[in-house]
Design a protein around this motif. Structure first.
Motif, PDB file in Angstrom:
ATOM      1  N   SER A  97       0.812  -1.228   0.000  1.00  0.00           N
ATOM      2  CA  SER A  97       0.000   0.000   0.000  1.00  0.00           C
ATOM      3  C   SER A  97       0.843   1.275   0.000  1.00  0.00           C
ATOM      4  N   ARG A  98       2.165   1.151   0.132  1.00  0.00           N
ATOM      5  CA  ARG A  98       3.016   2.340   0.113  1.00  0.00           C
ATOM      6  C   ARG A  98       3.007   2.963  -1.274  1.00  0.00           C
TER       7      ARG A  98
ATOM      8  N   THR B 273      -3.870   1.966   9.723  1.00  0.00           N
ATOM      9  CA  THR B 273      -2.594   2.286   9.086  1.00  0.00           C
ATOM     10  C   THR B 273      -2.869   3.248   7.938  1.00  0.00           C
TER      11      THR B 273
ATOM     12  N   TYR C 208      -1.372   5.672   4.918  1.00  0.00           N
ATOM     13  CA  TYR C 208      -0.218   5.798   4.021  1.00  0.00           C
ATOM     14  C   TYR C 208      -0.179   7.202   3.439  1.00  0.00           C
TER      15      TYR C 208
ATOM     16  N   ARG D 291       5.648   7.136   3.404  1.00  0.00           N
ATOM     17  CA  ARG D 291       5.664   6.728   4.806  1.00  0.00           C
ATOM     18  C   ARG D 291       4.295   6.231   5.243  1.00  0.00           C
ATOM     19  N   LYS D 292       4.278   5.456   6.332  1.00  0.00           N
ATOM     20  CA  LYS D 292       3.009   5.026   6.899  1.00  0.00           C
ATOM     21  C   LYS D 292       2.950   5.420   8.375  1.00  0.00           C
TER      22      LYS D 292
ATOM     23  N   THR E 172       0.554   4.833  12.067  1.00  0.00           N
ATOM     24  CA  THR E 172      -0.362   3.881  12.684  1.00  0.00           C
ATOM     25  C   THR E 172      -1.002   4.455  13.943  1.00  0.00           C
TER      26      THR E 172
END
Length: 202
Positions: free
Chosen positions: A37-38, A140, A142, A147-148, A150
């Motif tokens: 998912s990035r 989470t 993105y 970057r992610k 949380t």
């Protein structure tokens, strides 16, 4: 939750990793890697700079020794930018710039959050006011700089009959609190929409 509809993406291998990239003018969009998912998104008018936002802090990236460019035009083959320090014009081969963004030799500035994943898990609690088998909801988010972030929530009324189950934030990424106001609002809106689509309310 994501906003990928309408993008024409093609597969490309970057540093041995299958990557999806947009072919449209006006925007660079890189999925890194394709199965994750990035992502990275750069629009005209935004900044690209030397350094890897994934391994360096925002403070380190403000160093005057790192060059920064304002992206003026994004074409199908070339990208043109202006050096923010000298005003000099810089032209990149688009594929080369996409590769530099994907591997981290260049970064972009965080501006939006197009992808959010919501998952639940039961985990033991280390707090006296929480049940030992409490269900946690993990969000989470993105960002468009690859970057992610949380956040962890707990169910407030697990036994409620309401269509929306209420959540309470119990743990948050420290970086989120350092966002500027407009970015913080975009982050919160992305989280709220993703949670609502899963039947949660905060």
């Amino acid at each position: 939750m994501s906003n990928d509809e309408g993008r024409r993406l093609v597969s490309r291998t970057i540093e041995g990793v299958e990557t999806l990239v947009s072919t449209e003018s006006g925007e660079i969009f890189v999925d890194i890697p394709a199965a994750n998912s990035r992502y990275i998104r750069v629009e005209e008018g935004q900044t690209v700079q030397e350094g890897d936002i994934r391994s360096q802090t925002a403070e380190e990236l403000t160093s005057e020794s790192l060059r920064k460019w304002t992206v003026e035009t994004i074409g199908p083959k070339t990208v043109i930018g202006t050096d923010q320090e000298t005003g000099e014009r810089r032209e990149w081969d688009r594929e080369s710039l996409e590769q530099k963004l994907a591997i981290g030799s260049l970064s972009t500035v965080l501006a939006d959050f197009e992808r959010v994943n919501v998952s639940g898990e039961t985990k033991p609690s280390d707090r006296e006011d929480r049940r030992s088998d409490e269900k946690a909801v993990i969000v989470t988010v993105y960002g468009d700089d690859s970057r992610k972030f949380t956040q962890t929530y707990r169910l407030v009324d697990d036994d409620a009959v309401s269509d929306e189950r209420r959540l309470e934030l119990v743990e948050s990424d420290d970086r989120i609190g350092r966002f500027e106001t407009a970015l913080q609002e975009r982050f919160e809106r992305a989280v709220e929409l993703a949670l609502r689509s899963e039947g949660y309310a905060i």
